[in-house]
Design a protein around this motif. Structure first.
Motif, mmCIF file in Angstrom:
data_model
loop_
_atom_site.group_PDB
_atom_site.id
_atom_site.type_symbol
_atom_site.label_atom_id
_atom_site.label_comp_id
_atom_site.label_asym_id
_atom_site.label_seq_id
_atom_site.Cartn_x
_atom_site.Cartn_y
_atom_site.Cartn_z
ATOM 1 N N PRO A 101 22.402 37.849 -76.356
ATOM 2 C CA PRO A 101 22.200 37.379 -74.980
ATOM 3 C C PRO A 101 21.390 38.389 -74.172
ATOM 4 C CG PRO A 101 24.466 38.058 -75.323
ATOM 5 C CD PRO A 101 23.788 38.121 -76.645
ATOM 6 N N HIS A 102 20.708 37.871 -73.148
ATOM 7 C CA HIS A 102 19.917 38.744 -72.273
ATOM 8 C C HIS A 102 20.829 39.690 -71.521
ATOM 9 C CE1 HIS A 102 15.807 37.479 -72.565
ATOM 10 N NE2 HIS A 102 16.123 36.217 -72.400
ATOM 11 N N THR A 103 20.413 40.923 -71.439
ATOM 12 C CA THR A 103 21.083 41.908 -70.588
ATOM 13 C C THR A 103 20.020 42.509 -69.699
ATOM 14 O OG1 THR A 103 20.738 43.648 -72.219
ATOM 15 C CG2 THR A 103 22.833 42.456 -72.321
ATOM 16 N N PRO A 104 20.415 43.048 -68.549
ATOM 17 C CA PRO A 104 19.397 43.629 -67.663
ATOM 18 C C PRO A 104 18.572 44.716 -68.340
ATOM 19 C CG PRO A 104 21.485 43.427 -66.513
ATOM 20 C CD PRO A 104 21.731 43.058 -67.951
ATOM 21 N N SER A 105 19.155 45.448 -69.299
ATOM 22 C CA SER A 105 18.401 46.512 -69.956
ATOM 23 C C SER A 105 17.396 45.969 -70.966
ATOM 24 C CB SER A 105 19.360 47.474 -70.654
ATOM 25 O OG SER A 105 20.094 46.771 -71.644
ATOM 26 N N SER A 106 17.616 44.721 -71.474
ATOM 27 C CA SER A 106 16.696 44.176 -72.466
ATOM 28 C C SER A 106 15.447 43.568 -71.847
ATOM 29 C CB SER A 106 17.398 43.124 -73.326
ATOM 30 O OG SER A 106 17.666 41.978 -72.557
ATOM 31 N N ARG A 107 15.503 43.308 -70.583
ATOM 32 C CA ARG A 107 14.312 42.772 -69.905
ATOM 33 C C ARG A 107 13.352 43.898 -69.606
ATOM 34 N NH1 ARG A 107 17.431 38.849 -65.720
ATOM 35 N NH2 ARG A 107 18.118 37.349 -67.261
ATOM 36 N N THR A 108 12.108 43.545 -69.399
ATOM 37 C CA THR A 108 11.134 44.576 -69.082
ATOM 38 C C THR A 108 11.440 45.136 -67.707
ATOM 39 O OG1 THR A 108 9.648 42.909 -68.183
ATOM 40 C CG2 THR A 108 9.328 43.537 -70.487
ATOM 41 N N ALA A 109 11.529 46.427 -67.653
ATOM 42 C CA ALA A 109 11.878 47.070 -66.388
ATOM 43 C C ALA A 109 10.658 47.095 -65.489
ATOM 44 C CB ALA A 109 12.377 48.486 -66.643
ATOM 45 N N ARG A 110 10.853 46.648 -64.273
ATOM 46 C CA ARG A 110 9.775 46.685 -63.288
ATOM 47 C C ARG A 110 10.031 47.850 -62.359
ATOM 48 N NH1 ARG A 110 9.308 40.811 -60.892
ATOM 49 N NH2 ARG A 110 8.212 42.013 -59.336
ATOM 50 N N PRO A 111 9.006 48.557 -61.979
ATOM 51 C CA PRO A 111 9.224 49.690 -61.088
ATOM 52 C C PRO A 111 9.736 49.216 -59.735
ATOM 53 C CG PRO A 111 6.879 49.254 -61.345
ATOM 54 C CD PRO A 111 7.603 48.360 -62.303
ATOM 55 N N ALA A 112 10.632 50.005 -59.175
ATOM 56 C CA ALA A 112 11.177 49.669 -57.862
ATOM 57 C C ALA A 112 10.102 49.849 -56.810
ATOM 58 C CB ALA A 112 12.380 50.556 -57.567
ATOM 59 N N LYS A 113 9.999 48.893 -55.921
ATOM 60 C CA LYS A 113 8.986 48.952 -54.869
ATOM 61 C C LYS A 113 9.604 49.538 -53.614
ATOM 62 C CE LYS A 113 6.514 44.946 -56.526
ATOM 63 N NZ LYS A 113 6.090 43.602 -56.256
ATOM 64 N N ALA A 114 8.837 50.337 -52.944
ATOM 65 C CA ALA A 114 9.317 50.892 -51.689
ATOM 66 C C ALA A 114 9.349 49.790 -50.647
ATOM 67 C CB ALA A 114 8.394 52.025 -51.239
ATOM 68 N N LYS A 115 10.440 49.727 -49.912
ATOM 69 C CA LYS A 115 10.562 48.675 -48.899
ATOM 70 C C LYS A 115 9.705 49.026 -47.695
ATOM 71 C CE LYS A 115 14.406 45.907 -49.360
ATOM 72 N NZ LYS A 115 15.233 45.124 -48.525
ATOM 73 N N SER A 116 8.889 48.090 -47.305
ATOM 74 C CA SER A 116 8.105 48.292 -46.094
ATOM 75 C C SER A 116 8.842 47.630 -44.941
ATOM 76 C CB SER A 116 6.703 47.709 -46.267
ATOM 77 O OG SER A 116 6.787 46.335 -46.537
ATOM 78 N N GLY A 117 8.497 47.994 -43.754
ATOM 79 C CA GLY A 117 9.234 47.521 -42.591
ATOM 80 C C GLY A 117 9.158 46.031 -42.350
ATOM 81 N N GLY A 118 8.087 45.349 -42.763
ATOM 82 C CA GLY A 118 7.911 43.962 -42.400
ATOM 83 C C GLY A 118 8.400 42.942 -43.397
ATOM 84 N N GLY A 119 8.689 43.325 -44.614
ATOM 85 C CA GLY A 119 9.172 42.380 -45.593
ATOM 86 C C GLY A 119 8.054 41.687 -46.347
ATOM 87 N N PHE A 120 8.386 40.526 -46.881
ATOM 88 C CA PHE A 120 7.496 39.788 -47.769
ATOM 89 C C PHE A 120 6.185 39.398 -47.083
ATOM 90 C CE2 PHE A 120 6.171 35.646 -49.523
ATOM 91 C CZ PHE A 120 5.866 36.066 -50.801
ATOM 92 N N MET A 121 6.264 38.806 -45.896
ATOM 93 C CA MET A 121 5.043 38.346 -45.218
ATOM 94 C C MET A 121 4.140 39.516 -44.837
ATOM 95 S SD MET A 121 4.948 35.167 -45.366
ATOM 96 C CE MET A 121 3.606 34.786 -44.280
ATOM 97 N N ALA A 122 4.738 40.634 -44.461
ATOM 98 C CA ALA A 122 3.931 41.799 -44.109
ATOM 99 C C ALA A 122 3.172 42.309 -45.331
ATOM 100 C CB ALA A 122 4.818 42.900 -43.532
ATOM 101 N N ARG A 123 3.836 42.326 -46.496
ATOM 102 C CA ARG A 123 3.160 42.756 -47.722
ATOM 103 C C ARG A 123 2.023 41.814 -48.070
ATOM 104 N NH1 ARG A 123 8.479 43.263 -49.880
ATOM 105 N NH2 ARG A 123 8.000 41.506 -51.242
ATOM 106 N N LEU A 124 2.248 40.496 -47.913
ATOM 107 C CA LEU A 124 1.183 39.537 -48.192
ATOM 108 C C LEU A 124 -0.007 39.749 -47.271
ATOM 109 C CD1 LEU A 124 3.004 36.155 -48.857
ATOM 110 C CD2 LEU A 124 1.755 37.552 -50.479
#
Length: 136
Positions: free
Chosen positions: A101-124
């Motif tokens: 079964p899938h475990t979090p460690s078996s998935r490809t690890a994505r680097p953690a993104k630094a949170k910006s102040g505005g969220g998703f729309m601000a990043r877009l």
């Protein structure tokens, strides 16, 4: 109306960005959803039979039969609109052919993104501005 070369390049850039940002969503959007004709036939039969039971239940003053007919109609319609289930074992295939079964460690690890102040729309908006500035 066909897209211009510029619009095609921008669309391709957006597709590549989507694939790099969220590969799981990209594969979900690219996957074709094939549905068996048997599914539609069975759902149609369920709806017709449910409607028949509903009418017979109401005309014979049998409430329970009308309720069964309604539930059967609802199940037929829900079957048509439900997403098809994935076939086969789900998980990670090991070298010996077994499936884990899938475990979090078996998935490809994505680097953690630094949170910006505005969220998703601000990043877009920020990415859009960077792309527009690169095109100049």
């Amino acid at each position: 109306m066909p897209l211009s070369e510029y619009e095609q390049r921008v669309l391709e850039q957006m597709e590549r960005a989507l694939e790099s940002d969220d590969p799981r969503l990209a594969t979900t959007l690219q996957r074709s959803r094939r549905r068996s004709p048997l599914r539609f036939v069975l759902a149609g039969l369920g709806v017709v039979l449910g409607l028949l039971l509903l009418v017979v239940g109401v005309s014979a003053n049998q409430t329970w039969l009308g309720v069964v007919g309604f539930v059967l109609m609802f199940a037929g319609v829900a079957t048509v609109f439900a997403a098809p289930r994935a076939k086969g074992p789900q998980g990670t295939v090991r070298a010996d052919g077994s499936v884990a079964p899938h475990t979090p460690s078996s998935r490809t690890a994505r680097p953690a993104k630094a949170k910006s102040g505005g969220g998703f729309m601000a990043r877009l908006e920020e990415r859009w501005d960077r792309r527009r500035d690169q095109g100049r």
